[in-house]
Design a protein around this motif. Structure first.
Motif, short mmCIF file in Angstrom:
data_model
loop_
_atom_site.label_atom_id
_atom_site.label_comp_id
_atom_site.label_asym_id
_atom_site.label_seq_id
_atom_site.Cartn_x
_atom_site.Cartn_y
_atom_site.Cartn_z
N ILE A 114 0.82 -1.43 0.00
CA ILE A 114 0.09 -0.03 -0.04
C ILE A 114 0.72 1.37 0.00
O ILE A 114 0.71 2.28 -0.72
CB ILE A 114 -0.76 -0.01 1.42
N LYS A 115 1.74 1.40 0.92
CA LYS A 115 2.81 2.33 0.82
C LYS A 115 3.52 2.54 -0.67
O LYS A 115 3.69 3.64 -0.79
CB LYS A 115 4.01 2.15 1.68
N ASN A 147 -5.42 -5.56 -0.89
CA ASN A 147 -5.16 -4.06 -1.20
C ASN A 147 -5.40 -3.81 -2.69
O ASN A 147 -5.75 -4.63 -3.41
CB ASN A 147 -3.64 -3.54 -0.71
N ASN A 148 -5.15 -2.46 -3.02
CA ASN A 148 -5.75 -2.10 -4.34
C ASN A 148 -4.79 -2.98 -5.61
O ASN A 148 -5.47 -3.21 -6.55
CB ASN A 148 -5.50 -0.57 -4.58
N PRO A 166 -5.64 2.64 -8.87
CA PRO A 166 -5.49 1.27 -8.66
C PRO A 166 -6.87 0.99 -7.80
O PRO A 166 -7.40 1.51 -6.95
CB PRO A 166 -4.33 1.41 -7.76
N GLY A 167 -7.26 -0.35 -8.33
CA GLY A 167 -8.37 -1.00 -7.60
C GLY A 167 -9.88 -0.34 -8.05
O GLY A 167 -10.84 -0.74 -7.53
N LYS A 217 -4.70 -7.11 -9.75
CA LYS A 217 -4.15 -8.02 -10.22
C LYS A 217 -4.98 -9.43 -10.27
O LYS A 217 -5.28 -9.97 -11.21
CB LYS A 217 -2.90 -8.52 -9.23
N ILE A 218 -5.82 -9.68 -9.13
CA ILE A 218 -6.68 -11.06 -9.27
C ILE A 218 -8.04 -10.65 -10.21
O ILE A 218 -8.53 -11.49 -10.85
CB ILE A 218 -7.39 -11.18 -7.80
N THR A 219 -8.33 -9.23 -10.46
CA THR A 219 -9.36 -9.23 -11.56
C THR A 219 -8.66 -9.19 -12.82
O THR A 219 -9.55 -9.60 -13.69
CB THR A 219 -9.99 -7.70 -11.04
#
Length: 525
Positions: free
Chosen positions: A388-389, A429-430, A508-509, A435-437
């Motif tokens: 996340i950072k 996290n985003n 992201p996300g 990635k998984i999507t």
């Protein structure tokens, strides 16, 4: 944390391997630590809270310049032989019995006392007449004097019960037990409720194990087996302490990083919500465009009737069949006022297009920041927070530079669940959500909490029809890993992955989807 007299007992039993060895050198890494370098290892005294004794195989990093107390000890006990290491009773203090031949070839005997009592910890060198030669912490209290030349009196209560030496004790009536912390005392009685005193003594003396376990949401370390808790066993106190401090260090870094990231995101949310409010106020001003246009048309139509400067005119509105008053700048001619109205209309129309775009971008940013905040809130490990950072650095929410030469960071993996033969992935996290999507097959099922921040959830369908119970389970996970996790019911949208897409330039996300259905579920426990 219960590093108490019981724990010290096992630490000293471990340190007895150094008996018969000589002290090769003495170091003082910081003011409240003393390190003895022996022939085959190191003995470290930590004299802050928590205070402890630990045996080490390798030398830790040491400063080049020795401090005063370590220089004094070098002068007196360097090359001294360790005759024995003993504990006083079962309390948090003990001594090392030493003998050394001094520069006059005379045999000298000393005792190096260590009192490991949190902020009251100390280490003192005492001669064979029991006189204090020097101490790390000097001072005079109502009970005793810790000054060179004073007689040494151990700082412990001999009237307390040493459980290792008392077989016939009514523990229901005895409260003053020597060497027990608050936690270890509670767990000691838990042990007695399940077993008995003799089992405790036999087990305690039979091994040098220590145990790490969860207690009221925190990691703790104990010198005897916590019978009502799951625990991890270490066959030496030193190994257990090193592992315990490593866990605490990770937990501390996790908490510190989480607070830092949350603080940054909240500050950004406040900034963008303030901007959004300002833009909405400006948008409200655009409602004046039709009024100004109407005034301009009326003024233009009746302009021939007005030649002198005035602060207003009254004209007939043929659309409403009413007289209308138009305010003017009295310092300008009616024609100049007409030009001012037209320019203002053009300026507001131009601003309108720009404002709509800014409102859209600002709203998307606020949605993204809330999604980011949710990811931070749900993070359970340091690797997830580090990802996340990195995301926040890439999005320029944090000014810290992302170095290309840094060591490769350990990547975290999404949560994996299996239900009735189906694999379910949940992004932490985003970055993982994207990635998984992105990597999901077209026929996989994608789920997300409706209208609130939350994780992306993927059911790997393997081109099979997904049963309703699997859908409901996955939906309960989507609810759990969302902002609605404390609600009784959460609306969860689901669709096939082929109906999910990421707009160009989206954060992201952040995604869009259609052809979806909605389930109303309780968050998974």
């Amino acid at each position: 944390m219960p590093i108490d007299g019981l724990f010290l007992n096992k630490s000293i039993r471990e340190a007895k391997k150094f008996e018969g060895q000589k002290i090769r050198n003495i170091y003082q890494p910081v003011n409240d630590e003393v390190l003895l370098q022996l022939q085959n290892g190191f003995l470290l005294f930590v004299l802050k809270n928590p205070s402890y004794l630990i045996s080490l195989d390798e030398k830790p990093n040491m400063p080049d310049t020795p401090q005063n107390f370590s220089m004094f000890l070098r002068k007196r006990i360097k090359n001294a032989k360790i005759n024995k290491i003993e504990q006083l009773g079962l309390d948090r203090l003990g001594y090392i019995d030493l003998s050394v031949i001094d520069e006059t070839f005379e045999l000298k005997n000393f005792k190096l006392y260590f009192e490991l009592m949190g902020r009251n910890s100390n280490i003192l060198l005492v001669d064979e007449k029991n006189k204090i030669l020097d101490a790390l912490k000097k001072g005079i209290t109502s009970n005793r004097s810790i000054m060179p030349g004073a007689e040494y009196f151990p700082f412990y209560n001999t009237e307390y019960i040493n459980v290792l030496e008392h077989e016939k004790v009514d523990f229901d009536t005895i409260k003053q037990l020597m060497g027990f912390s608050k936690i270890s005392k509670i767990l000691f009685f838990d042990y007695l409720d399940k077993y008995d005193y003799f089992s405790f003594i036999s087990e305690f003396l039979d091994n040098n194990n220590v145990y790490i376990f969860d207690y009221n949401g925190k990691k703790e370390i104990l010198s005897f087996r916590p019978v009502n808790y799951e625990y991890e066993t270490f066959n030496s106190p030193s190994k257990g302490l090193l592992n315990f401090f490593e866990i605490n260090s990770i937990n501390s870094r996790f908490t510190e990083l989480k607070k830092k990231l949350e603080k940054t995101v909240i500050k950004e949310i406040e900034k963008y919500e303030k901007l959004y409010k300002k833009l909405k106020k400006e948008e409200n001003e655009l409602k004046d465009i039709p009024i100004l246009e109407k005034q301009g048309r009326l003024l233009q139509a009746y302009l021939y009737q007005f030649k002198e400067k005035t602060d207003h005119i009254i004209v007939y509105d043929w659309e409403t069949e009413e007289n209308v008053q138009i305010k003017l700048n009295p310092l300008k001619t009616p024609n100049e006022n007409l030009q001012i109205i037209f320019k203002k209309v053009q300026k507001l129309k131009s601003k309108s297009e720009h404002l709509k775009e800014r409102l859209k971008i600002t709203k998307e940013m606020i949605d993204y920041l809330y999604q980011l905040w949710q990811s931070i809130d749900l993070a359970e490990d340091i690797e997830t927070l580090q990802e996340i950072k990195e995301e926040m650095i890439n999005e320029r929410l944090i000014t810290e530079k992302s170095s290309k030469k840094k060591m490769k960071r350990k990547e975290s993996n999404p949560y994996e669940f299996y239900y009735n033969g189906f694999k379910i992935l949940v992004g932490k996290n985003n970055i993982q959500n994207d990635k998984i999507t992105r990597e999901a097959d077209r026929d996989d099922i994608w789920l997300h909490a409706q209208g609130i921040p939350g994780a992306h959830v993927i059911i790997k369908s393997n081109k099979q029809e997904v049963p309703e119970d699997v859908l409901l389970f996955a939906a309960s996970l989507a609810a759990k890993y969302s902002k609605g996790r404390y609600s009784s019911k959460v609306s969860i949208d689901y669709t096939q992955k082929k109906h999910v897409w990421k707009p160009k330039g989206a954060k992201p996300g952040m995604i869009l989807y259609n052809n979806f259905k909605t389930l109303y579920v309780e968050p998974a426990k």
